[in-house]
Design a protein around this motif. Structure first.
Motif, PDB file in Angstrom:
ATOM      1  N   GLY A   1     -31.296   2.484 -50.544  1.00 46.37           N
ATOM      2  CA  GLY A   1     -32.647   2.035 -49.746  1.00 46.37           C
ATOM      3  C   GLY A   1     -33.445   0.859 -50.860  1.00 46.37           C
ATOM      4  O   GLY A   1     -33.784  -0.340 -50.594  1.00 46.37           O
ATOM      5  N   LEU A   2     -33.505   1.169 -52.229  1.00 45.41           N
ATOM      6  CA  LEU A   2     -34.217   0.666 -52.940  1.00 45.41           C
ATOM      7  C   LEU A   2     -33.242  -0.755 -53.302  1.00 45.41           C
ATOM      8  O   LEU A   2     -33.941  -1.689 -53.476  1.00 45.41           O
ATOM      9  N   ASN A   3     -31.914  -0.436 -53.485  1.00 51.37           N
ATOM     10  CA  ASN A   3     -31.279  -1.578 -53.640  1.00 51.37           C
ATOM     11  C   ASN A   3     -31.446  -2.578 -52.413  1.00 51.37           C
ATOM     12  O   ASN A   3     -31.213  -3.908 -52.799  1.00 51.37           O
ATOM     13  N   PHE A   4     -31.311  -2.135 -51.238  1.00 52.36           N
ATOM     14  CA  PHE A   4     -31.570  -3.094 -49.885  1.00 52.36           C
ATOM     15  C   PHE A   4     -32.683  -3.960 -50.343  1.00 52.36           C
ATOM     16  O   PHE A   4     -32.925  -4.975 -49.934  1.00 52.36           O
ATOM     17  N   VAL A   5     -33.841  -2.981 -50.636  1.00 56.43           N
ATOM     18  CA  VAL A   5     -35.130  -3.806 -50.688  1.00 56.43           C
ATOM     19  C   VAL A   5     -35.266  -4.594 -51.856  1.00 56.43           C
ATOM     20  O   VAL A   5     -35.632  -6.057 -51.463  1.00 56.43           O
ATOM     21  N   PHE A   6     -34.685  -4.520 -53.082  1.00 59.71           N
ATOM     22  CA  PHE A   6     -34.557  -5.316 -54.086  1.00 59.71           C
ATOM     23  C   PHE A   6     -33.951  -6.641 -53.744  1.00 59.71           C
ATOM     24  O   PHE A   6     -34.248  -7.808 -53.998  1.00 59.71           O
ATOM     25  N   GLU A   7     -32.550  -6.271 -53.077  1.00 61.26           N
ATOM     26  CA  GLU A   7     -31.564  -7.458 -52.652  1.00 61.26           C
ATOM     27  C   GLU A   7     -32.477  -8.466 -51.680  1.00 61.26           C
ATOM     28  O   GLU A   7     -32.607  -9.596 -51.986  1.00 61.26           O
TER      29      GLU A   7
ATOM     30  N   GLY B   1     -35.750  -8.931 -51.321  1.00 64.31           N
ATOM     31  CA  GLY B   1     -36.817  -9.515 -52.185  1.00 64.31           C
ATOM     32  C   GLY B   1     -36.096 -10.408 -53.014  1.00 64.31           C
ATOM     33  O   GLY B   1     -37.034 -11.441 -53.023  1.00 64.31           O
ATOM     34  N   VAL B   2     -35.277 -10.472 -53.613  1.00 61.88           N
ATOM     35  CA  VAL B   2     -34.643 -11.462 -54.633  1.00 61.88           C
ATOM     36  C   VAL B   2     -34.247 -12.610 -53.828  1.00 61.88           C
ATOM     37  O   VAL B   2     -34.332 -13.796 -54.330  1.00 61.88           O
ATOM     38  N   PHE B   3     -33.476 -12.500 -52.666  1.00 65.66           N
ATOM     39  CA  PHE B   3     -32.983 -13.595 -51.811  1.00 65.66           C
ATOM     40  C   PHE B   3     -34.276 -14.319 -51.376  1.00 65.66           C
ATOM     41  O   PHE B   3     -34.237 -15.363 -51.076  1.00 65.66           O
ATOM     42  N   TRP B   4     -35.327 -13.444 -50.850  1.00 65.69           N
ATOM     43  CA  TRP B   4     -36.549 -14.320 -50.614  1.00 65.69           C
ATOM     44  C   TRP B   4     -37.128 -14.974 -51.403  1.00 65.69           C
ATOM     45  O   TRP B   4     -37.532 -16.195 -51.225  1.00 65.69           O
ATOM     46  N   LEU B   5     -37.179 -14.656 -52.960  1.00 68.13           N
ATOM     47  CA  LEU B   5     -37.923 -15.178 -53.911  1.00 68.13           C
ATOM     48  C   LEU B   5     -37.101 -16.309 -54.359  1.00 68.13           C
ATOM     49  O   LEU B   5     -37.698 -17.285 -54.589  1.00 68.13           O
ATOM     50  N   PHE B   6     -35.875 -16.086 -54.529  1.00 67.85           N
ATOM     51  CA  PHE B   6     -35.016 -17.436 -55.132  1.00 67.85           C
ATOM     52  C   PHE B   6     -34.176 -18.201 -54.334  1.00 67.85           C
ATOM     53  O   PHE B   6     -33.585 -19.146 -54.471  1.00 67.85           O
ATOM     54  N   GLY B   7     -34.305 -17.918 -52.909  1.00 66.49           N
ATOM     55  CA  GLY B   7     -33.593 -18.510 -51.721  1.00 66.49           C
ATOM     56  C   GLY B   7     -32.269 -18.342 -51.833  1.00 66.49           C
ATOM     57  O   GLY B   7     -31.203 -18.721 -51.782  1.00 66.49           O
TER      58      GLY B   7
END
Length: 152
Positions: A138-144, A146-152
């Motif tokens: 779950g934490l991996n999914f959330v961070f993934e 978040g990173v795709f949203w932040l860096f596109g």
């Protein structure tokens, strides 16, 4: 002020006796328990029976008093040191068999779990591991995301 019958008799003020532990906790308690378990007529009985002063009763049985003369059957001189060169070299098979005997003796001391305990412990471990895997996923999914949203 109204006093009830239980207060008047002092029952409330009296503390309940704590239960005695099944095994002695301190070394002194273990020595006392062992001494009380020995028959009085046996050799090596508790020194508290023959002691004349309070100091003798509080001192551990193994300690000899310095101002008393040594007993006839007592130990008057120090134990000689071992000479390491006199020790025989034990063969490989002798050392291996001694090792196996000692391992076997230690395994006899182990308190093995019952089948019910084993099933319970296994279930607890599997549930905990499953929870931790789900948490990390779950934490991996959330961070993934978040990173795709932040860096596109």
């Amino acid at each position: 002020m109204v006093v009830s019958d239980s207060d008047a008799s002092g029952e409330k003020d009296q503390e309940k006796e704590p239960k005695a532990p099944s095994r002695p906790v301190t070394a002194a308690a273990r020595r006392e328990r062992r001494a009380s378990a020995r028959p009085a007529g046996k050799a090596g009985a508790s020194r508290a029976d023959s002691a004349s002063t309070d100091e003798d009763r509080t001192r551990p049985a193994g300690k000899a008093k310095a101002d008393k003369p040594a007993k006839a059957g007592g130990k008057e001189k120090a134990t000689p040191k071992r000479n390491r060169q006199d020790k025989k070299k034990v063969s490989l098979w002798g050392r291996l068999s001694r090792f196996i005997r000692e391992v076997w003796a230690e395994l006899r001391k182990v308190i093995w779990p019952t089948r019910k305990q084993m099933v319970t412990y296994t279930t607890v471990v599997l549930v905990f591991v499953s929870f931790m895997v789900a948490l990390v996923w779950g934490l991996n999914f959330v961070f993934e995301k978040g990173v795709f949203w932040l860096f596109g």
